[in-house]
Write a protein that holds these residues in place. Structure first.
Motif, short mmCIF file in Angstrom:
data_model
loop_
_atom_site.label_atom_id
_atom_site.label_comp_id
_atom_site.label_asym_id
_atom_site.label_seq_id
_atom_site.Cartn_x
_atom_site.Cartn_y
_atom_site.Cartn_z
N MET A 1 0.82 -0.99 0.05
CA MET A 1 -0.04 -0.08 -0.05
C MET A 1 0.81 1.15 0.16
O MET A 1 1.89 1.30 0.72
N VAL A 2 0.39 2.23 -0.79
CA VAL A 2 1.47 3.41 -0.67
C VAL A 2 0.74 4.69 0.11
O VAL A 2 -0.62 4.62 -0.11
N LYS A 3 1.35 5.22 0.72
CA LYS A 3 1.04 6.09 1.63
C LYS A 3 1.79 7.35 1.58
O LYS A 3 2.93 7.52 1.26
N LEU A 4 1.08 8.50 1.24
CA LEU A 4 1.60 9.77 1.02
C LEU A 4 1.05 10.92 2.18
O LEU A 4 -0.06 11.04 2.39
N THR A 5 2.20 11.40 2.68
CA THR A 5 1.76 12.52 3.93
C THR A 5 2.44 13.99 3.10
O THR A 5 3.42 14.00 2.50
N LEU A 6 1.26 14.81 3.27
CA LEU A 6 1.75 16.01 2.77
C LEU A 6 2.71 16.75 3.40
O LEU A 6 2.83 16.84 4.81
N ARG A 7 3.80 17.36 2.74
CA ARG A 7 4.81 18.15 3.29
C ARG A 7 4.23 19.66 3.63
O ARG A 7 3.37 19.93 2.91
N GLU A 8 5.04 20.32 4.48
CA GLU A 8 4.74 21.71 4.69
C GLU A 8 4.80 22.35 3.31
O GLU A 8 6.00 22.11 2.68
N ARG A 9 4.13 23.50 3.05
CA ARG A 9 4.00 24.22 1.71
C ARG A 9 4.11 23.29 0.35
O ARG A 9 4.72 23.89 -0.47
N GLU A 10 3.68 22.26 0.52
CA GLU A 10 3.68 21.48 -0.68
C GLU A 10 2.21 21.82 -1.40
O GLU A 10 1.15 21.62 -0.87
N THR A 11 2.45 22.06 -2.65
CA THR A 11 1.37 22.41 -3.56
C THR A 11 0.70 20.77 -3.77
O THR A 11 1.30 19.78 -3.95
N ALA A 12 -0.56 20.96 -4.39
CA ALA A 12 -1.45 19.71 -4.76
C ALA A 12 -0.68 18.98 -6.00
O ALA A 12 -0.65 17.77 -6.09
N GLN A 13 -0.12 19.87 -6.82
CA GLN A 13 0.47 19.39 -8.13
C GLN A 13 1.77 18.47 -7.75
O GLN A 13 1.99 17.40 -8.03
N GLU A 14 2.49 19.16 -6.73
CA GLU A 14 3.79 18.38 -6.39
C GLU A 14 3.43 17.02 -5.72
O GLU A 14 4.18 16.11 -5.80
N ALA A 15 2.33 16.89 -4.74
CA ALA A 15 1.89 15.90 -3.89
C ALA A 15 1.40 14.78 -4.91
O ALA A 15 1.75 13.77 -4.65
N VAL A 16 0.53 15.36 -6.12
CA VAL A 16 0.24 14.26 -6.92
C VAL A 16 1.33 13.82 -7.76
O VAL A 16 1.57 12.69 -8.08
N ARG A 17 2.39 14.50 -8.10
CA ARG A 17 3.45 14.04 -8.89
C ARG A 17 4.29 12.95 -7.97
O ARG A 17 4.85 11.87 -8.67
N ARG A 18 4.44 13.43 -6.79
CA ARG A 18 5.16 12.52 -5.81
C ARG A 18 4.27 10.96 -5.59
O ARG A 18 4.95 10.04 -5.46
N PHE A 19 3.00 11.14 -5.65
CA PHE A 19 2.15 10.09 -5.46
C PHE A 19 2.23 9.24 -6.75
O PHE A 19 2.42 7.98 -6.44
#
Length: 65
Positions: A1-19
């Motif tokens: 299972m892949v888990k992703l926690t948002l970092r401070e000041r991370e945009t939605a696009q950056e989070a989606v890219r990391r995901f």
């Protein structure tokens, strides 16, 4: 299972890219593609045998050079 926690000041696009990268590295996409359709065990073995033959042929060709 892949888990992703948002970092401070991370945009939605950056989070989606990391995901996407996490999903790709974990092999989930590849597994979904394989499980999309049922494949008989004999077909699975046949594909593995052909893959091994290609690999051996490639190794023999590279060994001669």
């Amino acid at each position: 299972m892949v888990k992703l926690t948002l970092r401070e000041r991370e945009t939605a696009q950056e989070a989606v890219r990391r995901f996407r990268k996490l999903v790709e590295r974990s092999g989930i996409k590849k597994e979904i593609r394989v499980r999309e359709f049922y494949e008989k065990p004999s077909e699975t073995k046949r594909r593995a045998r052909l893959r091994a033959q290609r690999r051996n042929r490639r190794e023999r060709m590279l060994g001669r050079i």
